[in-house]
Design an enzyme around this catalytic site. Structure first.
Site, PDB file in Angstrom:
ATOM      1  N   ASP A   1      -9.727  -4.609  -4.960  1.00 27.42           N
ATOM      2  CA  ASP A   1      -9.115  -3.496  -4.232  1.00 27.42           C
ATOM      3  C   ASP A   1      -9.684  -2.179  -4.765  1.00 27.42           C
ATOM      4  O   ASP A   1      -9.667  -1.939  -5.977  1.00 27.42           O
ATOM      5  CB  ASP A   1      -7.597  -3.533  -4.439  1.00 27.42           C
ATOM      6  CG  ASP A   1      -6.856  -2.515  -3.588  1.00 27.42           C
ATOM      7  OD1 ASP A   1      -7.480  -1.571  -3.066  1.00 27.42           O
ATOM      8  OD2 ASP A   1      -5.623  -2.668  -3.469  1.00 27.42           O
TER       9      ASP A   1
ATOM     10  N   HIS B   1      -7.794  -5.243  -0.718  1.00 25.75           N
ATOM     11  CA  HIS B   1      -6.563  -4.515  -0.384  1.00 25.75           C
ATOM     12  C   HIS B   1      -5.832  -5.283   0.716  1.00 25.75           C
ATOM     13  O   HIS B   1      -5.777  -4.889   1.876  1.00 25.75           O
ATOM     14  CB  HIS B   1      -6.919  -3.097   0.083  1.00 25.75           C
ATOM     15  CG  HIS B   1      -5.750  -2.154   0.104  1.00 25.75           C
ATOM     16  ND1 HIS B   1      -5.116  -1.718  -1.033  1.00 25.75           N
ATOM     17  CD2 HIS B   1      -5.106  -1.552   1.134  1.00 25.75           C
ATOM     18  CE1 HIS B   1      -4.140  -0.889  -0.721  1.00 25.75           C
ATOM     19  NE2 HIS B   1      -4.111  -0.783   0.598  1.00 25.75           N
TER      20      HIS B   1
ATOM     21  N   SER C   1       0.832  -1.198   0.000  1.00 25.10           N
ATOM     22  CA  SER C   1       0.000   0.000   0.000  1.00 25.10           C
ATOM     23  C   SER C   1       0.876   1.261   0.000  1.00 25.10           C
ATOM     24  O   SER C   1       1.644   1.480  -0.936  1.00 25.10           O
ATOM     25  CB  SER C   1      -0.959  -0.034   1.196  1.00 25.10           C
ATOM     26  OG  SER C   1      -1.944   0.957   1.115  1.00 25.10           O
TER      27      SER C   1
END
Length: 268
Positions: free
Chosen positions: A189, A216, A110
């Protein structure tokens, strides 16, 4: 699953957690991948310098694992000073790690993946950051833009990199990152398209692009009910391929569709 990272001579990978988490949480989140690569690499985890609230998906699973950290502060008026703090944190972690193996890769999830992209971009452009020269990068659920440690680049694409529709334009040849890389994206995601935009800036001849049916998160994460059992092994093989410079071997093993039934993109 007892992980043994006592072999200090293994090549080392610097691991950058997502925003609103920590080195401890990321170490837990990546246990499957660490296990899959346990005889190949030593994984070194580091906390980002800025405290923050818990990130998406952190609570309630990691409610007792605070404090939480982030790598950059959105719209920070002190971007250059913030970049200096991040560089200092990374240099300290690298200098203090007990391992003796060569630093070979950087891996991020991320926001940590955005940092990974930024480190590779800085290296590609010859910027001096005082960090190792990375042989490869692994970007897990990362999105555009890269977070550079050398230029005052924020959370939005510079105006000259956006077309009339607000989309990130196709990169120029001089902007392509050719350092070998692995990109892992979740089809579910919410940042999926931003991940594809980021991938445009990586040389398609030196990068793997893996898309799994997941959100995610990493395959097999808490609450994950969509990814397939072999997804972690596919990430492992892609990482070894870019490290060992033998991408064709992995393509041969899995074929042109590389993933769990989603027509996963893969370049050779």
């Amino acid at each position: 699953m007892a992980l043994d990272q006592s072999n200090q001579q293994l090549p080392r990978i610097l691991c950058l957690h997502g925003g609103g988490t920590s080195a401890l949480i990321f170490k837990i989140q990546t246990r499957r991948l660490q296990w899959a690569l346990r005889t190949h690499f030593r994984f070194v985890f580091v906390d980002a310098p800025f405290e923050s609230g818990a990130g998406p998906g952190v609570l309630p699973v990691f409610a007792d694992c605070g404090p939480y950290y982030r790598w950059m502060i959105k719209d920070s008026p002190t971007m250059e000073r913030d970049q200096q703090r991040v560089r200092a944190v990374l240099r300290k972690a690298i200098a203090e790690d007990a391992g003796t193996g060569e630093w070979v890769g950087v891996l991020g999830f991320s926001q940590g993946g955005m940092m990974t992209a930024g480190l590779l971009a800085d290296q590609e452009e010859g910027e001096e950051t005082g960090l190792p020269e990375w042989q490869f990068g692994v970007l897990l659920c990362a999105s555009y833009p890269p977070l550079s440690l050398s230029r005052a680049r924020g959370y939005t694409a510079p105006k000259e990199m956006v077309d009339e529709h607000g989309e990130v334009r196709e990169p120029e040849e001089k902007e392509i990152i050719r350092i070998p890389s692995v990109h892992v994206r979740g089809k579910l995601d919410p940042h999926f398209e931003k991940g594809r935009r980021l991938a445009k800036f990586f040389d398609q001849d030196t990068s793997f692009h893996l898309e799994f049916v997941m959100g995610h998160n990493l395959p097999g994460a808490a609450g994950d009910t969509t990814s397939s059992k072999g997804d972690t092994d596919r990430i492992r093989d892609a990482v070894l391929s870019v490290y060992e410079g033998d991408m064709k071997r992995t393509v041969s093993k899995y074929g042109s569709v590389y993933g769990n039934g989603v027509g996963l993109a893969m370049t050779t």
